[in-house]
Design a protein around this motif. Structure first.
Motif, PDB file in Angstrom:
ATOM      1  N   GLY A  86      84.086  76.440 -26.966  1.00 21.93           N
ATOM      2  CA  GLY A  86      83.651  75.370 -27.846  1.00 21.93           C
ATOM      3  C   GLY A  86      83.011  74.216 -27.082  1.00 21.93           C
ATOM      4  N   HIS A  87      83.100  74.253 -25.776  1.00 17.22           N
ATOM      5  CA  HIS A  87      82.560  73.188 -24.937  1.00 17.22           C
ATOM      6  C   HIS A  87      81.038  73.326 -24.848  1.00 17.22           C
ATOM      7  N   PRO A  88      80.294  72.236 -24.928  1.00 13.87           N
ATOM      8  CA  PRO A  88      78.828  72.336 -24.865  1.00 13.87           C
ATOM      9  C   PRO A  88      78.347  72.723 -23.462  1.00 13.87           C
ATOM     10  N   THR A  89      77.099  73.128 -23.378  1.00 10.95           N
ATOM     11  CA  THR A  89      76.487  73.520 -22.108  1.00 10.95           C
ATOM     12  C   THR A  89      76.428  72.328 -21.164  1.00 10.95           C
ATOM     13  N   GLU A  90      76.765  72.560 -19.920  1.00 15.39           N
ATOM     14  CA  GLU A  90      76.712  71.521 -18.892  1.00 15.39           C
ATOM     15  C   GLU A  90      75.318  71.553 -18.262  1.00 15.39           C
ATOM     16  N   TRP A  91      74.405  70.792 -18.851  1.00 18.20           N
ATOM     17  CA  TRP A  91      73.016  70.807 -18.422  1.00 18.20           C
ATOM     18  C   TRP A  91      72.833  70.261 -17.017  1.00 18.20           C
ATOM     19  N   ARG A  92      73.758  69.415 -16.546  1.00 14.53           N
ATOM     20  CA  ARG A  92      73.651  68.883 -15.182  1.00 14.53           C
ATOM     21  C   ARG A  92      73.881  69.983 -14.147  1.00 14.53           C
ATOM     22  N   THR A  93      74.403  71.115 -14.555  1.00 15.21           N
ATOM     23  CA  THR A  93      74.541  72.261 -13.665  1.00 15.21           C
ATOM     24  C   THR A  93      73.421  73.273 -13.907  1.00 15.21           C
ATOM     25  N   VAL A  94      73.094  73.512 -15.160  1.00 17.33           N
ATOM     26  CA  VAL A  94      72.111  74.541 -15.506  1.00 17.33           C
ATOM     27  C   VAL A  94      70.714  74.180 -15.010  1.00 17.33           C
ATOM     28  N   VAL A  95      70.278  72.954 -15.222  1.00 16.36           N
ATOM     29  CA  VAL A  95      68.912  72.562 -14.856  1.00 16.36           C
ATOM     30  C   VAL A  95      68.674  72.670 -13.350  1.00 16.36           C
ATOM     31  N   PRO A  96      69.568  72.133 -12.488  1.00 11.45           N
ATOM     32  CA  PRO A  96      69.337  72.326 -11.054  1.00 11.45           C
ATOM     33  C   PRO A  96      69.365  73.793 -10.614  1.00 11.45           C
ATOM     34  N   LEU A  97      70.227  74.593 -11.226  1.00 10.54           N
ATOM     35  CA  LEU A  97      70.249  76.018 -10.884  1.00 10.54           C
ATOM     36  C   LEU A  97      68.926  76.694 -11.238  1.00 10.54           C
ATOM     37  N   VAL A  98      68.413  76.413 -12.422  1.00 16.52           N
ATOM     38  CA  VAL A  98      67.133  76.990 -12.827  1.00 16.52           C
ATOM     39  C   VAL A  98      66.030  76.504 -11.892  1.00 16.52           C
ATOM     40  N   ALA A  99      66.046  75.213 -11.532  1.00 13.93           N
ATOM     41  CA  ALA A  99      65.038  74.658 -10.624  1.00 13.93           C
ATOM     42  C   ALA A  99      65.090  75.337  -9.259  1.00 13.93           C
ATOM     43  N   HIS A 104      62.626  79.056  -5.517  1.00 12.17           N
ATOM     44  CA  HIS A 104      62.724  80.237  -4.651  1.00 12.17           C
ATOM     45  C   HIS A 104      61.616  81.240  -4.958  1.00 12.17           C
ATOM     46  N   VAL A 105      61.391  81.505  -6.230  1.00 11.62           N
ATOM     47  CA  VAL A 105      60.350  82.454  -6.623  1.00 11.62           C
ATOM     48  C   VAL A 105      58.980  81.973  -6.148  1.00 11.62           C
ATOM     49  N   LEU A 106      58.727  80.669  -6.257  1.00 15.90           N
ATOM     50  CA  LEU A 106      57.431  80.125  -5.867  1.00 15.90           C
ATOM     51  C   LEU A 106      57.254  80.034  -4.354  1.00 15.90           C
ATOM     52  N   LEU A 107      58.337  79.899  -3.607  1.00 15.90           N
ATOM     53  CA  LEU A 107      58.240  79.654  -2.168  1.00 15.90           C
ATOM     54  C   LEU A 107      58.512  80.855  -1.282  1.00 15.90           C
ATOM     55  N   VAL A 108      59.073  81.919  -1.813  1.00 14.50           N
ATOM     56  CA  VAL A 108      59.497  83.028  -0.961  1.00 14.50           C
ATOM     57  C   VAL A 108      58.331  83.655  -0.201  1.00 14.50           C
ATOM     58  N   SER A 116      63.389  80.249   2.286  1.00 15.45           N
ATOM     59  CA  SER A 116      63.574  80.095   0.838  1.00 15.45           C
ATOM     60  C   SER A 116      64.955  80.596   0.412  1.00 15.45           C
ATOM     61  N   GLY A 117      65.484  81.626   1.071  1.00 13.75           N
ATOM     62  CA  GLY A 117      66.830  82.097   0.758  1.00 13.75           C
ATOM     63  C   GLY A 117      67.887  81.065   1.113  1.00 13.75           C
ATOM     64  N   THR A 118      67.692  80.390   2.258  1.00 16.08           N
ATOM     65  CA  THR A 118      68.612  79.316   2.638  1.00 16.08           C
ATOM     66  C   THR A 118      68.592  78.211   1.598  1.00 16.08           C
ATOM     67  N   LEU A 119      67.386  77.828   1.156  1.00 14.04           N
ATOM     68  CA  LEU A 119      67.279  76.797   0.112  1.00 14.04           C
ATOM     69  C   LEU A 119      67.906  77.274  -1.194  1.00 14.04           C
ATOM     70  N   LEU A 120      67.728  78.540  -1.512  1.00  7.76           N
ATOM     71  CA  LEU A 120      68.311  79.105  -2.732  1.00  7.76           C
ATOM     72  C   LEU A 120      69.834  79.048  -2.683  1.00  7.76           C
ATOM     73  N   PHE A 121      70.417  79.533  -1.593  1.00  4.84           N
ATOM     74  CA  PHE A 121      71.872  79.543  -1.486  1.00  4.84           C
ATOM     75  C   PHE A 121      72.437  78.127  -1.440  1.00  4.84           C
ATOM     76  N   TRP A 122      71.813  77.259  -0.628  1.00  5.79           N
ATOM     77  CA  TRP A 122      72.306  75.890  -0.502  1.00  5.79           C
ATOM     78  C   TRP A 122      72.165  75.136  -1.827  1.00  5.79           C
ATOM     79  N   GLY A 123      71.013  75.266  -2.474  1.00 10.05           N
ATOM     80  CA  GLY A 123      70.796  74.589  -3.752  1.00 10.05           C
ATOM     81  C   GLY A 123      71.727  75.087  -4.840  1.00 10.05           C
ATOM     82  N   SER A 124      72.052  76.382  -4.810  1.00  8.78           N
ATOM     83  CA  SER A 124      72.960  76.934  -5.815  1.00  8.78           C
ATOM     84  C   SER A 124      74.368  76.367  -5.666  1.00  8.78           C
ATOM     85  N   VAL A 125      74.871  76.316  -4.428  1.00 12.42           N
ATOM     86  CA  VAL A 125      76.227  75.792  -4.266  1.00 12.42           C
ATOM     87  C   VAL A 125      76.266  74.293  -4.532  1.00 12.42           C
TER      88      VAL A 125
END
Length: 168
Positions: A86-99, A104-108, A116-125
């Protein structure tokens, strides 16, 4: 007015999912049919077989799901482990993950897998809440290098080296 024997489809989301599954299967089948490859005695199956089987199974699953939904069946609600549905989507997590994934797709291809993989992993955590940038950066770099060499040495699959072309 519907008779008691006719089920009423209340939630059309499952029909939408069945339609999406059917479209995905059709796309896979049509794409597999466009594969141009010569068959030989040493490889009688050829490269079309698996995509055709997978696409056909997707279409069949979509049909079975649609029939089940029209007959009144529905998926069980997700109980979740510790998730409040019932909890709403936490957009402060979803938007940075999508970004991070889009970046990563644009820079690989330009920067290469390791950067780009380092940026992907670091940005995800970071997007998921970790606030240990140095430790996360080191672990991300090690994961990226490990996957780069794991694919290249272990599987023989080339990942782009990008800006590190001469070094790696």
């Amino acid at each position: 007015m519907t008779s008691p024997a006719t089920p009423v489809v209340r939630d059309r989301a499952e029909l939408g999912f069945a339609a999406l599954l059917g479209v995905a299967g059709a796309v896979v089948v049509l794409d597999a049919l466009r594969i141009q490859a010569a068959y030989s005695q040493s490889d009688p199956v050829g490269p079309r077989t698996m995509p055709l089987v997978v696409g056909a199974l997707l279409v069949v699953c979509a049909g079975v799901l649609a029939v089940d939904v029209w007959r009144g069946g529905h998926g069980a609600a997700e109980g979740g482990e510790d998730v409040d549905l019932g909890h709403p989507t936490e957009w402060r997590t979803v938007v940075p993950l999508v970004a991070v994934f889009v970046a990563h797709v644009l820079l690989v291809d330009r920067l290469g897998w390791v950067v780009s993989g380092t940026l992907l992993f670091w940005g995800s955590v970071w997007a998921l809440g970790s606030r240990h940038p140095v430790r996360d950066g080191v672990v991300s770099l090690l994961l990226s290098l490990g996957t780069f060499y794991g694919f290249y040495v272990g599987l023989g699959i080339y990942l782009p080296a990008g800006v590190l072309e001469g070094i790696l």
